[in-house]
Design a protein around this motif. Structure first.
Motif, short mmCIF file in Angstrom:
data_model
loop_
_atom_site.label_atom_id
_atom_site.label_comp_id
_atom_site.label_asym_id
_atom_site.label_seq_id
_atom_site.Cartn_x
_atom_site.Cartn_y
_atom_site.Cartn_z
N PRO A 69 -3.45 -9.75 -13.71
CA PRO A 69 -3.77 -9.93 -12.28
C PRO A 69 -3.70 -11.40 -11.87
O PRO A 69 -4.13 -12.28 -12.63
CB PRO A 69 -5.20 -9.42 -12.18
CG PRO A 69 -5.46 -8.65 -13.41
CD PRO A 69 -4.57 -9.20 -14.47
N ALA A 70 -3.16 -11.62 -10.70
CA ALA A 70 -3.15 -12.96 -10.12
C ALA A 70 -4.07 -12.91 -8.89
O ALA A 70 -4.55 -11.85 -8.51
CB ALA A 70 -1.74 -13.34 -9.72
N SER A 72 -5.42 -12.60 -5.27
CA SER A 72 -4.99 -11.93 -4.05
C SER A 72 -5.36 -12.79 -2.85
O SER A 72 -5.97 -13.85 -3.00
CB SER A 72 -5.67 -10.57 -3.95
OG SER A 72 -5.29 -9.75 -5.03
N LEU A 73 -5.01 -12.30 -1.66
CA LEU A 73 -5.28 -13.09 -0.46
C LEU A 73 -6.78 -13.14 -0.12
O LEU A 73 -7.27 -14.14 0.39
CB LEU A 73 -4.56 -12.46 0.74
CG LEU A 73 -3.06 -12.71 0.86
CD1 LEU A 73 -2.53 -11.94 2.06
CD2 LEU A 73 -2.77 -14.20 1.00
N GLY A 74 -7.48 -12.06 -0.39
CA GLY A 74 -8.87 -11.96 0.07
C GLY A 74 -8.90 -11.39 1.47
O GLY A 74 -7.93 -11.48 2.23
N THR A 75 -10.03 -10.77 1.80
CA THR A 75 -10.14 -10.01 3.04
C THR A 75 -9.87 -10.85 4.29
O THR A 75 -9.13 -10.44 5.19
CB THR A 75 -11.54 -9.37 3.14
OG1 THR A 75 -11.77 -8.61 1.95
CG2 THR A 75 -11.64 -8.44 4.34
N ARG B 27 0.94 -8.46 -8.34
CA ARG B 27 -0.07 -8.73 -9.37
C ARG B 27 -1.50 -8.71 -8.81
O ARG B 27 -2.40 -9.33 -9.38
CB ARG B 27 0.23 -10.06 -10.09
CG ARG B 27 1.55 -10.09 -10.85
CD ARG B 27 1.57 -9.10 -12.03
NE ARG B 27 1.88 -7.72 -11.66
CZ ARG B 27 3.11 -7.23 -11.52
NH1 ARG B 27 4.15 -7.98 -11.71
NH2 ARG B 27 3.30 -5.97 -11.19
N ASN B 37 -9.80 -4.52 1.55
CA ASN B 37 -8.70 -5.43 1.86
C ASN B 37 -8.81 -6.80 1.18
O ASN B 37 -8.26 -7.77 1.65
CB ASN B 37 -8.55 -5.60 3.37
CG ASN B 37 -8.13 -4.30 4.02
OD1 ASN B 37 -7.10 -3.74 3.64
ND2 ASN B 37 -8.93 -3.78 4.94
N SER B 38 -9.52 -6.85 0.04
CA SER B 38 -9.61 -8.12 -0.68
C SER B 38 -8.55 -8.22 -1.77
O SER B 38 -8.12 -9.29 -2.14
CB SER B 38 -11.00 -8.28 -1.31
OG SER B 38 -11.26 -7.22 -2.22
#
Lengths: 101, 486
Positions: A69-70, A72-75, B27, B37-38
């Motif tokens: 896993p890298a 993510s953007l976050g909510t 990933r 949505n996180s």
């Protein structure tokens, strides 16, 4: 010129694509799509008897990433450009039909 | 309805979430119940310009699952766009497999009765991405994209099942298999394994055969719901046929949702022509060629599967069906069991240690028994100590408990805890004599014979056990008692 794509087909594709088209647009797209199909039909002049159908345009295979896993953007960032959200979820017009892929 | 001849025809469409750390084409982490949505990125949000890159582990797990389901694995496989216009998949298409699934033409076996095996054919199994979740709130809908892009295998069976019980058995067996291989955690409550039965019924009436319209059942969140919904639906279709005579034809397939509280299926409204997937090959994901070496490497990760292992345990070791099922439920436990037998433990004794005291300890600790990390040779030593009478069975349970807490060997624990049984005749004889002298009434009762005799003998044995703090070997004590009370 007889049309390859008629208004009925344009309406169906528009419905499948969730597009709302005016009558003028339907007429225009029917003509344009027909021209495109006519143009691509030139391909039929070639003898493809001995050519294998191609699944992919580049001819490469087996390109993978590892299962790590890298970030993510976050909510907050994910929702930033949404037309509507409530801080947690994207908000969209009510979906009548519950479905699964 | 009593005389009506009929047969259920049930096929399953099953989605199994693969146990990967990250999504299928990006990933982002796969995580249940994360903040909405996180766990999203431009890729799974369908932003222009983002490129999918296939997760190699997901593909290998899909192949492994295919092998476990006795499928042929495609040497060449590719991915297709499947048009899908719902907000829970922002790309407006699902990346799936259309004409060349990664696995095809296999089967899964279930035990319909002890020793009786039924084979259910698998038509295909392919690798695809999951959608996100839509939630309906009043006059709008909320969308969470976290789940979008999670790797799934979709398994499609032939309509080879005919009852709710059979469908349930297939579902349970599939869960055992994918968990055994570490392919999926397969928790139905978490939606990691979703079953959609397709059901219709062949009815024989006045020498003619009729087929009822097919219904697909959704909203099944437990094995119980699977069985209940299938049996309900079969009856409903028969009743509907008797009332209306409607039979299967093009376009009269329906979708029904299972209402678990009312135990009924309910017709779900579907827009006509809403589904026209228009699949075509994805161009930004190169196809996959499974080379022979790679294939062999993946095949090497297969192991003996639960059902065949279970049957072998009953045949080879003479264990009960129940014990065999308990021992083979988790791969790690089965492997520990077998290793302990190799180290010299008796099958039934090791089985009892694991399935009785062992499973109780594991349940309390909320882990599987093998996760205590007890070495198989130590388990074998403990089993042999019990078999040879060095310790009694209840002392064995105490020692096993200690073994879950420390690395000490069972013989050392037995000594430290004073659990070694006293089998020395002369030493025990003195204790027996003392007990007899203290309890003349019981001695009389034994000698008198009759109803009270057996009970009195048990009482005397208990006295000896008490005086030796439970360490006397009851067999030896019984023998001495028998001699003295003749």
């Amino acid at each position: 010129m007889s049309k390859k794509i008629d208004a009925q087909q344009v309406k169906k594709v528009a419905m499948l694509s969730r597009l709302d088209l005016s009558d003028a647009e339907i007429e225009r797209f029917a003509s344009q799509l027909s021209e495109i199909v006519t143009y691509v039909e030139k391909m039929n002049e070639l003898d493809t008897e001995k050519v294998e159908p191609m699944a992919h345009c580049l001819g490469i295979t087996n390109r993978f990433g590892e299962d790590r896993p890298a970030e993510s953007l976050g909510t907050e960032k994910a929702l930033a450009n949404a037309p509507d959200h409530d801080g947690q979820f994207f908000i969209v017009p009510r979906i009548l039909e519950e479905n699964s892929a | 309805m009593a005389k009506l001849k009929y047969k259920g025809l049930i096929g399953l469409e099953i989605h199994v979430q693969l146990a990967t750390a990250s999504k299928l084409f990006c990933r982002c982490a796969v995580e249940f119940a994360a903040e909405p949505n996180s766990r999203v990125c431009p890729g799974c949000l369908g932003m222009p310009g983002s490129m999918p890159v296939m997760n190699k582990q997901a593909l290998e797990r899909a192949i492994l699952a295919g092998l476990a389901l006795n499928c042929n694995i495609a040497e060449f496989t590719k991915w297709d766009h499947k048009s899908y216009f719902y907000p829970d998949l922002p790309n407006n298409y699902q990346i799936s497999q259309y004409d060349i699934p990664v696995a095809a033409d296999g089967y899964i076996e279930i035990e319909t009765q002890p020793g009786q095996i039924k084979r259910v054919r698998i038509r295909r199994a392919h690798l695809e991405e999951d959608a996100g979740k839509n939630m309906h709130a009043g006059n709008y809908s909320q969308v969470d994209i976290n789940r979008a892009g999670t790797p799934l295998i979709e398994i499609v069976t032939e309509p080879d099942m005919s009852t709710g019980a059979e469908v349930r058995a297939v579902a349970i067996e599939l869960q055992r298999i994918v968990r055994y291989l570490g392919v999926s955690e397969a928790d139905m409550q978490k939606g990691q394994m979703r079953f959609e039965p397709n059901i219709n019924v062949i009815i024989e009436q006045n020498g003619d055969e009729f087929r009822t319209p097919i219904a697909e059942i959704k909203n099944l969140n437990s094995f119980r719901a699977i069985q209940g919904s299938v049996d309900y639906e079969i009856e409903r279709q028969i009743e509907q046929f008797l009332e209306s005579g409607t039979v299967m034809e093009m376009g009269n397939k329906s979708t029904r949702g299972w209402d678990d509280s009312r135990q009924v299926t309910v017709l779900q409204r579907e827009k006509e022509e809403a589904h026209d997937y228009r699949c075509f090959p994805v161009q930004n994901i190169p196809p996959v060629k499974v080379t022979p070496q790679w294939f062999d490497e993946i095949r090497g990760r297969l192991c003996e599967l639960p059902l065949s292992r279970q049957r072998r345990y009953t045949q080879q070791y003479g264990l009960s069906d129940y014990d065999a099922r308990v021992l083979t439920a988790e791969r790690g436990v089965a492997e520990l069991f077998e290793a302990a037998l190799k180290a010299g433990g008796d099958a039934k004794r090791v089985c009892n240690l694991i399935t009785q005291a062992g499973m109780k300890l594991a349940k309390e600790a909320q882990i599987n028994f093998d996760e205590f990390g007890i070495k198989p040779d130590k388990l074998a030593v403990l089993a042999t100590m019990i078999d040879e009478g060095t310790v009694n069975a209840s002392a064995g349970d105490k020692i096993l408990t200690k073994m879950t807490q420390s690395e000490a060997s069972p013989d050392k624990i037995a000594e430290d805890e004073n659990l070694i049984q006293k089998s020395d005749e002369s030493e025990l004889e003195a204790v027996v004599d003392q007990s007899l002298a203290e309890n003349p009434q019981a001695v009389e009762e034994v000698k008198a014979g009759g109803k009270k005799s057996k009970k009195a003998r048990g009482f005397l044995l208990g006295q000896v056990m008490q005086k030796t703090k439970g360490q006397a070997n009851p067999k030896v004590v019984s023998a001495i008692l028998g001699r003295k009370l003749e």
